[in-house]
Design a protein around this motif. Structure first.
Motif: not given
Ligand SMILES: O=C(O)CCC(=O)C(=O)O
Length: 191
Positions: A125-136
């Motif tokens: 669950l994410s709260l606050g600023s949007s951030r990139t979550f990167r899968f590799r």
């Protein structure tokens, strides 16, 4: 060829008012700490603050850190219930990360500690600023897939994700506001 990424993003899982309230309460009430990890004999502070919450008796080992649970505060218990019914899965622990701004980050890793069992399901669950979550893709280490994790969104990483993919949260220097991420996990304390 890489494995299909068995993950699902639910934008607006929490309304923006619910997410605002949770962000404020967790920022002010959790015991945030900057832990250090030891790599090749040298101690390094990790680039974010953390707090581990879990049912009593549930512990977690992660990059040379050992964390012990002492029970869920009410606010996290009710959000856990809501996430469990959406993910159709039970959780007994949550690793909370506070990224103070875009200088804070998370390096490449998979959540594959033995106490998570085989093919764990993890809800984030994410709260606050949007951030990139990167899968590799773990095999080729080439193919990447980005998700933008916005305020109130829920990312469910289903069976196979940790086995075939690693993930990271890269720095974003233009981001000036904090972000909290909660990853709900099921830990088997006997493993
Ligand atoms: O902050 C995030 O979205 C990622 C957190 C994460 O990768 C983890 O707790 O293992």
């Amino acid at each position: 060829m890489s494995s299909r990424l068995n993950a699902e993003l639910i934008e607006g899982f929490l309304s923006s008012t619910e997410a605002d309230e949770l962000l404020m309460e967790l920022t002010n009430t959790l015991e945030w700490r900057q832990e250090s990890i030891t790599l090749y004999g040298k101690s390094h502070p990790i680039p974010r603050l953390q707090c581990f919450v879990a049912s009593k008796g549930v512990g977690y080992r992660y990059s040379n850190l050992t964390m012990e649970g002492s029970g869920f505060p009410n606010i996290l218990e009710s959000i856990k219930d809501k996430i469990e019914s959406t993910a159709n899965h039970t959780f007994n622990a949550v690793l909370c990360n506070l990224y103070r701004d875009g200088h804070d980050s998370m390096g490449w890793h998979s959540d594959n500690e033995p106490e998570l069992g085989e093919q764990p399901v993890i809800a984030s669950l994410s709260l606050g600023s949007s951030r990139t979550f990167r899968f590799r893709d773990l095999k080729s280490r080439k193919e990447t897939i980005d998700f933008e994790l916005s305020h109130g969104s829920l990312l469910i990483m289903n069976a196979g994700v940790q086995e075939y993919w690693e993930h990271s949260v890269p720095k974003r220097l233009r981001v000036k506001q904090p972000r909290i991420n909660l990853t709900f996990r099921l830990i088997d304390p006997t493993r």
